[in-house]
Design a protein around this motif. Sequence first.
Motif, mmCIF file in Angstrom:
data_model
loop_
_atom_site.group_PDB
_atom_site.id
_atom_site.type_symbol
_atom_site.label_atom_id
_atom_site.label_comp_id
_atom_site.label_asym_id
_atom_site.label_seq_id
_atom_site.Cartn_x
_atom_site.Cartn_y
_atom_site.Cartn_z
ATOM 1 N N ILE A 105 0.906 52.707 1.713
ATOM 2 C CA ILE A 105 1.703 53.648 0.673
ATOM 3 C C ILE A 105 3.007 52.495 0.469
ATOM 4 N N VAL A 106 3.518 52.637 -0.815
ATOM 5 C CA VAL A 106 4.751 51.899 -0.949
ATOM 6 C C VAL A 106 5.956 52.467 -0.259
ATOM 7 N N ALA A 107 6.793 51.632 0.417
ATOM 8 C CA ALA A 107 8.010 52.084 1.094
ATOM 9 C C ALA A 107 9.122 50.792 1.208
ATOM 10 N N THR A 108 10.096 51.171 1.393
ATOM 11 C CA THR A 108 11.302 50.155 1.797
ATOM 12 C C THR A 108 11.233 50.029 3.175
ATOM 13 N N GLY A 109 11.374 48.812 3.513
ATOM 14 C CA GLY A 109 11.668 48.384 5.057
ATOM 15 C C GLY A 109 10.395 48.037 5.955
ATOM 16 N N ILE A 110 9.148 47.869 5.217
ATOM 17 C CA ILE A 110 7.895 47.753 5.619
ATOM 18 C C ILE A 110 7.471 46.047 5.268
ATOM 19 N N ASN A 111 7.871 45.499 4.284
ATOM 20 C CA ASN A 111 7.507 44.191 3.982
ATOM 21 C C ASN A 111 6.114 43.683 4.408
ATOM 22 N N LYS A 137 13.801 53.336 9.678
ATOM 23 C CA LYS A 137 14.246 52.280 8.541
ATOM 24 C C LYS A 137 13.145 52.314 7.374
ATOM 25 N N ILE A 138 12.235 53.060 7.569
ATOM 26 C CA ILE A 138 11.088 53.262 6.429
ATOM 27 C C ILE A 138 11.428 54.325 5.488
ATOM 28 N N ASN A 139 11.372 54.295 4.212
ATOM 29 C CA ASN A 139 11.524 55.391 3.211
ATOM 30 C C ASN A 139 10.586 54.891 2.062
ATOM 31 N N VAL A 140 9.548 56.051 2.403
ATOM 32 C CA VAL A 140 8.498 56.115 1.296
ATOM 33 C C VAL A 140 9.172 56.305 -0.141
ATOM 34 N N ILE A 141 8.602 55.575 -1.185
ATOM 35 C CA ILE A 141 9.040 55.698 -2.423
ATOM 36 C C ILE A 141 8.289 57.013 -2.980
ATOM 37 N N ARG A 142 8.981 57.954 -3.697
ATOM 38 C CA ARG A 142 8.560 59.137 -4.389
ATOM 39 C C ARG A 142 8.393 58.830 -5.716
ATOM 40 N N PRO A 143 7.598 59.785 -6.364
ATOM 41 C CA PRO A 143 7.422 59.718 -7.883
ATOM 42 C C PRO A 143 8.651 59.624 -8.777
ATOM 43 N N ASP A 144 9.573 60.560 -8.385
ATOM 44 C CA ASP A 144 10.862 60.639 -8.961
ATOM 45 C C ASP A 144 11.719 59.316 -8.867
ATOM 46 N N GLU A 145 11.262 58.282 -8.053
ATOM 47 C CA GLU A 145 12.287 57.313 -7.779
ATOM 48 C C GLU A 145 11.536 56.019 -8.619
ATOM 49 N N ILE A 146 10.627 56.328 -9.560
ATOM 50 C CA ILE A 146 9.974 55.271 -10.184
ATOM 51 C C ILE A 146 10.474 55.169 -11.884
ATOM 52 N N ASN A 147 10.787 54.067 -12.201
ATOM 53 C CA ASN A 147 11.203 53.878 -13.491
ATOM 54 C C ASN A 147 10.452 52.598 -14.286
ATOM 55 N N CYS A 161 10.863 50.722 -8.293
ATOM 56 C CA CYS A 161 10.401 51.600 -7.319
ATOM 57 C C CYS A 161 11.669 51.857 -6.489
ATOM 58 N N GLY A 162 12.531 52.964 -6.417
ATOM 59 C CA GLY A 162 13.529 53.103 -5.570
ATOM 60 C C GLY A 162 14.468 52.035 -5.503
ATOM 61 N N ASN A 163 15.105 51.460 -4.165
ATOM 62 C CA ASN A 163 16.008 50.701 -4.215
ATOM 63 C C ASN A 163 15.524 49.430 -3.675
ATOM 64 N N GLY A 164 15.334 48.238 -4.657
ATOM 65 C CA GLY A 164 14.983 47.001 -4.421
ATOM 66 C C GLY A 164 13.412 46.682 -4.377
ATOM 67 N N ILE A 165 12.558 47.728 -4.719
ATOM 68 C CA ILE A 165 11.387 47.408 -4.863
ATOM 69 C C ILE A 165 10.743 47.243 -6.383
ATOM 70 N N ILE A 190 6.513 40.604 -7.079
ATOM 71 C CA ILE A 190 5.888 41.576 -5.933
ATOM 72 C C ILE A 190 6.812 42.067 -4.974
ATOM 73 N N SER A 191 7.142 43.169 -4.647
ATOM 74 C CA SER A 191 8.244 43.214 -3.363
ATOM 75 C C SER A 191 7.804 44.445 -2.554
ATOM 76 N N ALA A 192 6.602 44.665 -2.213
ATOM 77 C CA ALA A 192 5.939 45.680 -1.500
ATOM 78 C C ALA A 192 4.462 45.616 -1.388
#
Length: 302
Positions: free
Chosen positions: A88-94, A173-183, A256-260, A300-302
């Motif tokens: 799953i795509v999320a911030t903080g996992i790298n 530290k892990i924030n899963v990306i939600r559909p509403d955060e995708i642009n 996708c969210g902040n920084g992805i 590519i950042s996730a």
Amino acid sequence: FFFSSRRRHTRCARVTGVQTCALPICFPVTIWFTVETGNSLYKELQLVQSADVDFSISRQDIYEFGNLFAVDNIQVEPSSATLNFSYIVATGINNHSALGLDNLSGLLADVNGRNYKLQGAGLLEIPSGTITSYSVEGSVGNVPTVSVSVQALDASYTTGISFPAYPAGDETKINVIRPDEINIYFDGNEYECRSFTYTLDIGREYINKLGELTPIATIVTTPPKVTVDAELILRHPDNLNPKFGNNEEVDVNIACGNGINFGISGAKISSFTTNTSLDDIQVASVTLERPVRGDSDITISA
């Protein structure tokens, strides 16, 4: 071999000349999936949803006149293993950094690949695996998910391995990306989409020669290529919709969210279809593609 976190059992796939065998039951909560990042250091891949391994050996049966029984069963080609996994795509996992996708030039030049381990009731190892495909999918009602394909020459399973003492992850530290955060942006302009797929394909081939069953080299046969598929919601008036010329280059960015971000510069349209029906809104399915010209072309950042 077959190994999946979505199933409650494991089994050996049938290989010509080898009897199918059952492996110990292992629940997903007891499975650790790691990749070697260099100098024998392993990093756990986080938020993994599935991991499947297929291993095969090509053999030839040897017969002779006057004998109803086979004389031998010999290996005629190198063995092959394919590892497919998703997370799953999320911030903080790298995970992308652990896989080497943050440095495409280095990934293409690394002919030795990376070692992968799935450890639970036993240890399943895939040595010297090289990535052949990376894709991200997102749609309304689903969290975005990455799928990765790895090719290798071998896979081994060892029983009786003690359970690994990995440190517990810091879930805060892990924030899963939600559909509403995708642009999704084309040339910096945001457009409304219902789904997308971002795919990076890397063509690789093993080079074989007579006198050896082990390939003498692994080469990249074609330049890496990015393909972006998107389902766009069409608006009225028409000036609210994106325009694509036959040879026009478009910079695509999926935020996708902040920084992805998943991006490709200079993509060109390869297909465009529209769908209109009484029971749905009007949408357009767009495919853009671009052979990667350098590290600066791709994000590519996730």
